[in-house]
Design an enzyme around this catalytic site. Structure first.
Site, PDB file in Angstrom:
ATOM      1  N   TYR A   6       3.454  27.181 -27.566  1.00 49.26           N
ATOM      2  CA  TYR A   6       2.117  26.599 -27.752  1.00 49.26           C
ATOM      3  C   TYR A   6       2.210  25.068 -27.920  1.00 49.26           C
ATOM      4  O   TYR A   6       1.495  24.310 -27.241  1.00 49.26           O
ATOM      5  CB  TYR A   6       1.468  27.261 -28.963  1.00 49.26           C
ATOM      6  CG  TYR A   6       0.272  26.546 -29.513  1.00 49.26           C
ATOM      7  CD1 TYR A   6      -0.931  26.505 -28.805  1.00 49.26           C
ATOM      8  CD2 TYR A   6       0.326  25.888 -30.755  1.00 49.26           C
ATOM      9  CE1 TYR A   6      -2.037  25.844 -29.312  1.00 49.26           C
ATOM     10  CE2 TYR A   6      -0.770  25.235 -31.263  1.00 49.26           C
ATOM     11  CZ  TYR A   6      -1.947  25.203 -30.546  1.00 49.26           C
ATOM     12  OH  TYR A   6      -3.036  24.540 -31.045  1.00 49.26           O
ATOM     13  N   LYS A  33       0.883  21.871 -25.521  1.00 47.09           N
ATOM     14  CA  LYS A  33       0.040  20.745 -25.946  1.00 47.09           C
ATOM     15  C   LYS A  33       0.673  19.411 -25.516  1.00 47.09           C
ATOM     16  O   LYS A  33      -0.018  18.485 -25.100  1.00 47.09           O
ATOM     17  CB  LYS A  33      -0.178  20.797 -27.459  1.00 47.09           C
ATOM     18  CG  LYS A  33      -1.062  21.965 -27.898  1.00 47.09           C
ATOM     19  CD  LYS A  33      -2.440  21.848 -27.285  1.00 47.09           C
ATOM     20  CE  LYS A  33      -3.389  22.946 -27.663  1.00 47.09           C
ATOM     21  NZ  LYS A  33      -4.727  22.804 -27.072  1.00 47.09           N
TER      22      LYS A  33
END
Ligand code: 15L
Length: 270
Positions: free
Chosen positions: A134, A138
């Site tokens: 994750y 980003k």
């Protein structure tokens, strides 16, 4: 900015922001894969899976600015992260540039830099050190934002969000908490400030235990009103009930660092 699109509008940040941005811009358009539960009769909603290029093109058509919150908001299987946060994020930036959108505010995360120790004060120049698939997605979004800013002229603001909530709920969050109103302020700087080309801000309130040097945001007029320390006793009482993990407690990313940890650097000094 006349028309502003919020992707991920059904999520918790989307739900908070659309209330705070209502009336600020003449027209807010909302998008998500699922319809927001509390959608008002006066709100414009366009369903879009971010992997569906044509749906994304429809959502961005005619908008001046985008607040891109859409995607998977925690650690997940690679296939999910790949579709939602890598392909989906690329689709939003690419469709925005092709449609002549002026600005994108990208919701990045503290998990792009989660593997720095908590004693390290980080500015926006620090190299990314993601703590999860994750977090890496980003960092990818931040990089795609830079590509579209410098190559195609989009005005891009990446906001590394700490923890968005009404109040900080544990010790780590006393350092990284951001109130909804303070996040709305940063988003508005990204959408409105005339000098934005490509900027990176930390989304944290005025937290006495903060880990980040947010002078970039302050230079653009950010004036946070939230103070995590006002909730200190409650947050520390909640912390006392949590189980402890030395890796999670050493690093800024907390449990995102200790989850799946297997033979890594347990205690990086820098
Ligand atoms: C995030 O990026 C997540 O979206 C959110 O669910 C929280 O886990 C937050 O970080 C956090 O670090 O507290």
């Amino acid at each position: 900015m006349h028309t502003v699109l919020i992707t991920g509008a059904a999520g918790s940040i989307g739900t908070g922001l659309r209330r705070l941005l209502k009336g600020v811009y003449p027209k807010l358009r909302l998008s998500d894969a699922k319809t927001p539960a509390d959608l008002g009769g006066d709100e414009e909603f366009m369903p879009a899976e971010l992997t569906d290029v044509q749906a994304v093109e429809r959502a961005v058509k005619g908008v001046d600015g985008i607040v891109h919150l859409g995607g998977f908001s925690v650690e997940g299987p690679w296939d999910t992260i790949l579709k939602s946060n890598i392909i989906g994020c690329y689709n939003v930036f690419d469709a925005a540039a092709r449609a002549g959108v002026q600005r994108v505010v990208f919701a990045s995360s503290n998990h792009a830099i989660g593997f720095y120790p908590r004693h390290r004060r980080l500015g926006v120049e620090a190299a990314v050190r993601p703590d999860s698939r994750y977090g890496a997605s980003k960092a990818f979004g931040e990089a795609i934002g830079a590509l579209y800013a410098f190559k195609h002229g989009l005005r891009v603001t990446c906001i590394r969000i700490g923890n968005f909530a009404d109040k900080p709920v544990d010790r780590r969050r006393l350092s990284i908490w951001i109130s909804p109103a303070d996040l709305a302020q940063l988003v508005r700087i990204g959408l409105d400030h005339p000098d934005i080309r490509y900027e990176m801000f930390y989304a944290a309130s005025d937290n006495a235990r903060g880990w980040w040097d947010n002078s970039a945001a302050y230079r653009f007029g950010y004036w946070p009103q939230g103070r995590a320390e006002e909730h200190r006793d409650e947050a520390l009482a909640a912390q006392a009930k949590l189980s402890s993990n030395p890796i999670a407690e050493w690093y800024q990313g907390g449990p995102f660092c200790s989850d799946e940890f297997n033979g890594g650097v347990e205690h990086s000094p820098v």
